[in-house]
Design an enzyme around this catalytic site. Structure first.
Site, short mmCIF file in Angstrom:
data_model
loop_
_atom_site.label_atom_id
_atom_site.label_comp_id
_atom_site.label_asym_id
_atom_site.label_seq_id
_atom_site.Cartn_x
_atom_site.Cartn_y
_atom_site.Cartn_z
N SER A 54 8.15 -5.92 -14.02
CA SER A 54 8.05 -5.99 -15.24
C SER A 54 9.12 -5.17 -16.00
O SER A 54 9.50 -5.88 -17.10
CB SER A 54 6.72 -5.35 -15.53
OG SER A 54 5.74 -5.83 -14.85
N ARG A 146 12.44 -4.56 8.87
CA ARG A 146 11.46 -5.27 8.14
C ARG A 146 12.30 -6.27 7.28
O ARG A 146 11.99 -7.61 7.22
CB ARG A 146 10.57 -4.23 7.16
CG ARG A 146 9.56 -5.21 6.58
CD ARG A 146 8.52 -4.01 5.67
NE ARG A 146 7.40 -4.66 5.08
CZ ARG A 146 6.38 -4.81 5.68
NH1 ARG A 146 5.97 -4.38 6.89
NH2 ARG A 146 5.21 -5.17 4.79
N ARG A 189 3.13 2.45 -0.73
CA ARG A 189 2.90 1.98 -2.08
C ARG A 189 1.60 1.75 -2.57
O ARG A 189 0.80 1.36 -1.68
CB ARG A 189 3.87 0.80 -2.37
CG ARG A 189 3.42 -0.31 -1.68
CD ARG A 189 4.32 -1.32 -1.86
NE ARG A 189 3.93 -2.83 -1.23
CZ ARG A 189 4.67 -3.89 -1.29
NH1 ARG A 189 5.95 -3.90 -1.88
NH2 ARG A 189 4.34 -5.11 -0.63
N ASP A 263 9.09 0.73 -5.82
CA ASP A 263 7.63 0.76 -5.48
C ASP A 263 7.29 1.52 -4.32
O ASP A 263 6.14 2.00 -4.29
CB ASP A 263 7.16 -0.75 -5.04
CG ASP A 263 7.84 -1.57 -4.19
OD1 ASP A 263 8.96 -1.23 -3.75
OD2 ASP A 263 7.52 -2.63 -3.70
N ARG A 264 8.08 1.65 -3.44
CA ARG A 264 8.02 2.55 -2.45
C ARG A 264 8.67 3.90 -2.40
O ARG A 264 8.79 4.74 -1.50
CB ARG A 264 8.41 1.91 -1.01
CG ARG A 264 7.44 0.78 -0.44
CD ARG A 264 7.77 0.20 0.88
NE ARG A 264 6.92 -0.94 0.95
CZ ARG A 264 5.80 -1.03 1.34
NH1 ARG A 264 5.26 0.26 1.69
NH2 ARG A 264 5.12 -2.08 1.79
N LYS A 336 0.97 -1.92 -20.45
CA LYS A 336 2.24 -2.85 -20.61
C LYS A 336 2.88 -2.68 -21.94
O LYS A 336 3.72 -3.23 -22.45
CB LYS A 336 1.97 -4.22 -20.30
CG LYS A 336 1.58 -4.57 -18.95
CD LYS A 336 2.93 -4.53 -17.79
CE LYS A 336 2.29 -4.74 -16.37
NZ LYS A 336 3.38 -4.56 -15.44
N ASP A 405 -0.84 -9.07 -13.40
CA ASP A 405 -0.04 -8.27 -12.53
C ASP A 405 -0.87 -6.92 -12.18
O ASP A 405 -0.76 -6.70 -10.77
CB ASP A 405 0.97 -7.69 -13.63
CG ASP A 405 2.14 -6.71 -12.49
OD1 ASP A 405 2.54 -7.15 -11.39
OD2 ASP A 405 2.72 -5.73 -13.23
N ASP A 446 6.79 -12.56 -16.91
CA ASP A 446 8.03 -11.66 -16.34
C ASP A 446 8.12 -11.81 -15.16
O ASP A 446 9.51 -11.68 -14.63
CB ASP A 446 7.83 -10.29 -16.87
CG ASP A 446 6.51 -9.72 -16.26
OD1 ASP A 446 5.47 -10.66 -15.82
OD2 ASP A 446 6.17 -8.41 -16.58
#
Length: 531
Positions: A54, A146, A189, A263-264, A336, A405, A446
């Site tokens: 985003s 990964r 996450r 995110d992690r 947002k 989202d 987005d």
């Protein structure tokens, strides 16, 4: 339509295609339709394997041009020799130098695919710290397998340990202190498995784990015991001397998390900084200076310090319209709101012009997970949008429906489909208001999310767990996003383009619909207005 992409896998887990969306279909039938890229290098990220998000998505939509983001920005600073000049990095180095305390570097050891981090960035921090007089430097490295190839961890860890050893002197200790697999510890996450985070905390901070003389010896033992198991599941380990961990994190130390993807990285950042943290018992939280390589969540200011500042973006659509005194509306709910304001305007919190700009925030519902209320504030956003259209106060508006989202991240397919339908219902109310006002409508996204609610393999087949249930996906995607341009009062056609179409093309399209030519530095418009 935040997080609503175009699915490329023909299966029943596409919460967009399988939702009730008659209004979206109607707009598709009445206007021009485009498929826009919204990931990787198309939005300034270093690799096309990287999902859009985003933040960079709204940067690209508002700027209408390519803005280098994240790892690309870090890499450019390293190449220019200016990375070590970061005020935050210099503050941290000065802190540990003056106190004789330790600098701890935590993150994922990636060097090939580099989806979350890159060992070059880690090495640049170590170089700067050593040059700045830090004499106790410890790396807490997570093994991959990964994104980087399976079995590559042993060579990566060996490379890092050799590099660290080259910085050791009679006065300086520079070595690995702990590690383990990325899917075992630290890098949880969306709070999916706080036990992962707790394991990382106990390993890195408290020095709890199987003891080895080096990271290489630990990974070798893991391969031997697991039958060459996946690097991402390596057991937690600590480096010890005489039975004592060499690199516990203590009061007065400094910690840098060197991942660039957020995110992690967000949860471990909160564990170090949040005084009211409740996801697990941290015990006595060490009093440290903490920083991330980048900002991982600007809306929540996580972390409070970061080494590389967000890009300074000039000449955005919002800035140019404000300079001409053209009235603008930015509207969304809390989740947002920062995206249609701060990120749209090129990472700028303040308005460009108080007179011509109006920002409206509708407070998001306080729910544990949005799957329990997937409609979120779509109705309120649509109602307020219609009200503003009827008033005729604004010439340009940017409206964000967060549902696709925020609900997509929960991994709940039924809720995600409901979320998309809620967005469609909001558009159902907005569409006739646009038509009555003689306006035009651009409907886009987005990045992708809700269109892919389960994991797929490289061939596009659904991944199933041992229980026969499809593996839930909660992340963004690399899928393209839709863009519908509907201008009932104008005769428009699709413009010819020699380059791939991306969400960067949206700004120039909006300028055209307003009756202006976009500046030459922006990516060209999607449309041609005839007559």
């Amino acid at each position: 339509m935040d997080g609503i992409g175009i699915g490329v896998n023909p299966d029943p887990f596409n919460a967009v295609v399988n939702s009730h969306r008659p209004t979206i279909t109607a707009i598709e039938n009445r206007g021009l339709n485009f498929s826009l890229l919204a990931h990787g290098t198309h939005v300034g990220l270093p690799d096309d394997e990287l999902m859009g998000n985003s933040e960079v998505g709204h940067n690209a939509l508002g700027a209408g041009a390519l803005i280098n983001q994240g790892a690309t920005q870090v890499q450019d600073l390293i190449k220019s020799g200016k990375f070590g000049e970061s005020p935050v990095l210099q503050e941290i180095i000065g802190h540990v130098r003056e106190r004789g305390s330790a600098l701890h570097l935590i993150g994922l050891l990636q060097r090939e695919r580099s989806v979350h981090a890159h060992t070059d960035h880690l090495k640049a921090i170590v170089d700067a710290a050593a040059q700045g007089g830090a004499n106790r430097i410890y790396v807490h490295g997570l093994t991959d397998g990964r994104d980087d190839p399976e079995g590559s961890a042993i060579d990566t860890v060996r490379d890092i340990e050799d590099f660290l050893k080259s910085h050791e002197t009679g006065e300086r200790v520079c070595m690995m202190a702990s590690g383990g697999g990325r899917m075992v510890m630290t890098m949880d996450r969306y709070w999916a498995d706080p036990e992962m985070l707790k394991t990382g905390w106990e390993t890195h901070v408290k020095g709890i784990g199987r003891q080895f003389e080096s990271g290489v010896r630990a990974v070798e033992a893991y391969y031997r015991e697991s039958g060459n198991g996946s690097d991402q599941y390596c057991f937690p380990f600590v480096i010890a001397r005489d039975g004592q961990p060499v690199g516990r994190i203590k009061d007065g130390d400094a910690v840098i998390f060197f991942n660039y993807r957020g995110d992690r990285a967000k949860e471990i950042s909160k564990a170090f900084e949040d005084e009211e943290f409740t996801f697990f018992d941290r015990g006595a939280k060490p009093d440290v200076i903490y920083a991330g390589l980048l900002s991982y969540d600007p809306d929540e200011n996580v972390p409070s310090r970061y080494i590389v500042q967000p890009p300074d973006i000039k000449g955005t659509m919002g800035e140019l319209l404000a300079g001409e005194g053209i009235s603008q509306l930015a509207l969304s709910e809390t989740q947002k709101y920062g995206h249609v304001t701060y990120f749209w305007n090129g990472n700028r919190a303040e308005k460009f012009d108080e007179k011509s700009e109006t920002y409206i925030e509708i407070t998001s519902d306080p729910v544990p997970e949005f799957k329990f209320k997937p409609w979120m504030k779509a109705a309120e956003i649509a109602s307020r949008t219609v009200e503003e259209i009827r008033r005729g106060t604004f010439r340009f508006g940017r409206i964000n429906f967060a549902n696709g989202d925020m609900v997509g991240h929960t991994g709940d397919y039924a809720s995600a489909a409901t979320a998309v339908s809620a967005v469609d219902l909001g558009l159902h109310w907005i569409l006739p208001a646009i038509e009555a006002a003689g306006g035009a409508l651009i409907v886009t996204a987005d990045h992708g999310n809700a269109e892919e609610m389960v994991e797929h393999d490289s061939k596009g087949n659904v991944k199933y767990g041992k229980n026969g249930v499809a593996k839930v996906k909660t992340s963004h995607t690399t899928n393209p996003v839709p863009c519908m341009v509907y201008a009932p009062g104008l005769k428009i056609s699709a413009a010819e383009s020699k380059s791939p179409l991306t969400i960067r093309n949206v700004a120039a399209t909006a300028f055209n619909l307003l009756g202006y030519e976009a500046p030459v530095y922006m990516d060209p418009s999607l449309i041609r207005i005839e007559g």
